[in-house]
Scaffold this active site. Structure first.
Site, PDB file in Angstrom:
ATOM      1  N   HIS A  89       0.850  -1.197   0.000  1.00  0.00           N
ATOM      2  CA  HIS A  89       0.000   0.000   0.000  1.00  0.00           C
ATOM      3  C   HIS A  89       0.886   1.248   0.000  1.00  0.00           C
ATOM      4  O   HIS A  89       1.848   1.332   0.774  1.00  0.00           O
ATOM      5  CB  HIS A  89      -0.911  -0.005   1.229  1.00  0.00           C
ATOM      6  CG  HIS A  89      -1.711   1.267   1.370  1.00  0.00           C
ATOM      7  ND1 HIS A  89      -2.748   1.584   0.524  1.00  0.00           N
ATOM      8  CD2 HIS A  89      -1.603   2.296   2.255  1.00  0.00           C
ATOM      9  CE1 HIS A  89      -3.253   2.748   0.874  1.00  0.00           C
ATOM     10  NE2 HIS A  89      -2.569   3.208   1.933  1.00  0.00           N
ATOM     11  N   SER A  90       0.544   2.203  -0.896  1.00  0.00           N
ATOM     12  CA  SER A  90       1.274   3.473  -0.980  1.00  0.00           C
ATOM     13  C   SER A  90       2.751   3.204  -1.269  1.00  0.00           C
ATOM     14  O   SER A  90       3.091   2.653  -2.315  1.00  0.00           O
ATOM     15  CB  SER A  90       1.086   4.271   0.315  1.00  0.00           C
ATOM     16  OG  SER A  90       1.681   5.538   0.201  1.00  0.00           O
ATOM     17  N   PHE A  91       3.643   3.571  -0.350  1.00  0.00           N
ATOM     18  CA  PHE A  91       5.060   3.283  -0.536  1.00  0.00           C
ATOM     19  C   PHE A  91       5.293   1.774  -0.670  1.00  0.00           C
ATOM     20  O   PHE A  91       6.147   1.316  -1.442  1.00  0.00           O
ATOM     21  CB  PHE A  91       5.846   3.852   0.650  1.00  0.00           C
ATOM     22  CG  PHE A  91       7.274   3.387   0.731  1.00  0.00           C
ATOM     23  CD1 PHE A  91       8.219   3.828  -0.182  1.00  0.00           C
ATOM     24  CD2 PHE A  91       7.673   2.495   1.720  1.00  0.00           C
ATOM     25  CE1 PHE A  91       9.530   3.390  -0.102  1.00  0.00           C
ATOM     26  CE2 PHE A  91       8.977   2.063   1.801  1.00  0.00           C
ATOM     27  CZ  PHE A  91       9.916   2.516   0.885  1.00  0.00           C
TER      28      PHE A  91
END
Length: 633
Positions: A89-91
């Protein structure tokens, strides 16, 4: 392995492993409950990066390759044992993608599925054109993180938690900012359904029927087209969401950045406004000081009128002297010198006034009568007023938000208004105004100093010349008094001599008159004895005695007449000289009176000096003898 890869609930019989990558600033603990939430066929692994949790003392990774190498080093054997899937998720989505790309290229391993969320594709234009945020200051970075959301507000609101959270977050963002990939490397596998060979068919005319392969091909094309369009739609939706997220973040950041710049601009304007205000106050004070100096110089110039009038009046009075008393004496020389000194003082004072006047008042091209200082003051005031208005405008802009009721769309708001300046020109303009005002103030200070020096010099010169004139006048008056007293004494002595001479002339006349009777007697006797007859006409002793007596009387009378004539001539000469002395005494009396009137006239100067508190020392004149000779103490 447990240091880098954590498995909170081991499932040896699991058919697949799910490897989870943390989001920016996150740790492995966030995936602890996933093992319980999923069934036993899935074994959950969680990646723990350096700089957080049990690895808090280790330095952060500087690039994506360090993360991949570290994870591959401990999990490669497990990847080869059984199928695996990836989640990020995200990074974590970025590291997950980079990890899958690496194991595919290097080890020819690929996950059975990869779950990605909260991030746009690393090779998309949105990601490639996104500005880098890792270089921002802590305050700016914190505001940006707040604007994009996704981080618990209680962490951002707590300074201590924010200090612990921000370093890891910025380090992960630095890795993302510097990570680039150019293409998607995974191969998509499609499952093809096999058509049974003994499939039943309907009888029909060959020309009106399609073969099964054509039908299957057509179905496959339709399915492929549908899947392609769905993929395109999905990509568009993802791109739209990413664009919305990116533009929202960009809008929030731009709004924050604009507010920050407005705040900085307000600080700059406020600083320059205070500088201009302080400079304007200094200019006002200097204008007042210069005006006061000019007025004092004008009063000093006006004060020279009285000494000039007194000197001119004294010269006019002394022109009334008559005869030999009209001399070119030191008093006249000092009076003329005093007039010259006063003229020079007036010229110097007038020059100082003209300089102050030129500094205070001069004509501009527009024919408005302004002063250099006033012009600089007006320029400062205009600049200060502009900055106050600009400050009001910028503060009003800073107070506006997207919820403000007065905001609206404007036609062509990005236009460059005529007369716009650069920040360098703006600052240079204010700096020039302050510099010019300081230069004018420095010139004004120099003028005031020159005025003070000139006034002191003029005052000293006038006072010195006044004392010189008064000394010469007292000395001349003393000489006049001596000459007058001398003339009085000479006149009295001459008059006494005339009186004595007149008495002597009277005595001579009486003696001369008294000698006439004896002379007549002798003449009569001699004449009568001529009448003697004959031999009796003898020249006897009597005859000789009478003749001698007659001669003696005649000689005496002649001598008396001569002496009387001399006495009368001397008397006439004395009387003429007496008349001259009386006239000269009158002239000396008039000259002395004029000198005394001059002294009385000059008392006006002495009273003026005493009024100003300047007491001059008077040189005394003392008489040391009855002849009134001058003795200078």
């Amino acid at each position: 392995m447990d240091k880098i890869i954590t498995c909170f609930s081991k499932c040896p019989d699991a058919s697949v492993r799910l490897i989870c990558f943390p989001w920016a600033g996150g740790g492995s603990i966030h995936y602890a409950r996933w093992a319980k939430a999923l069934n036993s066929s899935i074994e959950v692994y969680s990646v723990r990066l350096p700089g957080r949790e049990g690895r808090a003392k280790e330095p952060f990774c500087q690039n994506m390759q360090e993360i991949i190498d570290e994870v591959i080093g401990v999990i490669l054997a497990q990847l080869k044992e059984k199928p695996f899937a990836l989640f990020g998720h995200s990074f974590g989505a970025m590291t997950c993608f980079a990890f899958a790309e690496h194991v595919k290229k290097v080890y020819n391993l690929e996950p059975i599925h990869m779950f990605l969320s909260g991030a746009s594709a690393p090779y998309s234009e949105t990601r490639l054109q996104a500005p880098k945020r890792s270089h921002l200051s802590d305050q700016e970075f914190l505001m940006w993180v707040t604007s994009i959301g996704g981080t618990p507000p209680e962490i951002l609101a707590n300074d201590e938690l924010a200090k612990l959270f921000l370093p890891a977050l910025k380090a992960d963002l630095y890795v993302v900012d510097n990570y680039r990939t150019t293409s998607f490397v995974f191969a998509f596998l499609f499952l093809w359904d096999q058509i049974p060979a003994n499939m039943a068919t309907l009888s029909s005319k060959p020309s009106l029927r399609y073969s099964v392969s054509d039908w299957a091909t057509d179905n496959k094309q339709i399915s492929d087209a549908a899947e392609l369009k769905r993929n395109i739609s999905h990509e568009i939706r993802q791109a739209g969401r990413a664009l919305r997220n990116e533009t929202a973040n960009k809008t929030n950041w731009d709004e924050y950045d604009s507010s920050r710049r407005l705040s900085d601009r307000i600080n700059d304007i406020t600083r320059w406004k205070e500088n201009l205000k302080a400079c304007a106050q200094e200019v006002d004070a200097e204008m007042d000081a210069l005006t006061l100096s000019k007025e004092e110089t004008e009063r000093a110039l006006a004060a020279t009128v009285l000494p000039l009038e007194v000197a001119a009046e004294c010269l006019t009075l002394r022109e009334g002297r008559r005869g030999k008393e009209l001399v070119s004496d030191p008093v006249e020389a000092e009076l003329k010198k005093e007039v010259e000194v006063i003229d020079g003082a007036q010229r110097n004072l007038q020059h100082c006034i003209d300089q102050a006047f030129e500094q205070l008042w001069w004509f501009l091209i527009s024919a408005d009568l302004l002063s250099r200082l006033q012009e600089a003051r007006q320029q400062l005031t205009m600049d200060l007023q502009d900055k106050i208005e600009a400050l009001d405008v910028d503060m009003s802009c800073l107070s506006l938000t997207i919820r403000s009721p007065e905001i609206s769309l404007k036609p062509y708001p990005t236009r460059v208004p005529p007369g716009s300046t650069t920040p360098q020109q703006w600052e240079q303009f204010s700096r020039y105004n302050i510099t010019r005002a300081k230069e004018e103030m420095q010139a004004s200070v120099q003028i005031r100093e020159n005025n003070s020096i000139t006034k002191a010099q003029v005052q000293n010169e006038l006072e010195a010349q006044r004392m010189a004139v008064e000394f010469a006048l007292r000395k001349r008056t003393h000489h006049q008094e001596q000459a007058h007293h001398e003339m009085q004494w000479q006149l009295k002595t001459t008059q006494d001599e005339i009186a004595e001479l007149e008495k002597d002339i009277g005595g001579l006349e009486e003696d001369l008159h008294a000698k006439m009777a004896p002379l007549k007697l002798v003449h009569t006797r001699l004449e009568n004895r001529i009448k003697r007859p004959g031999m009796d006409l003898c020249r006897d002793e009597v005859q000789f005695g009478l003749v001698d007596e007659a001669k003696q009387l005649e000689a005496t009378i002649l001598a008396l007449k001569q002496k009387l004539a001399q006495a009368q001539h001397s008397l006439q000469s004395l009387k003429q000289h007496e008349a001259q002395m009386i006239e000269d005494r009158s002239r000396k009396q008039d000259a002395l009176s004029l000198e005394q009137r001059s002294s009385q006239t000059r008392l006006r100067l002495t009273l003026g000096v005493q009024t100003e508190g300047l007491h001059s020392a008077v040189v005394p004149l003392t008489n040391s003898s009855g002849r009134h000779k001058l003795d200078l103490a």
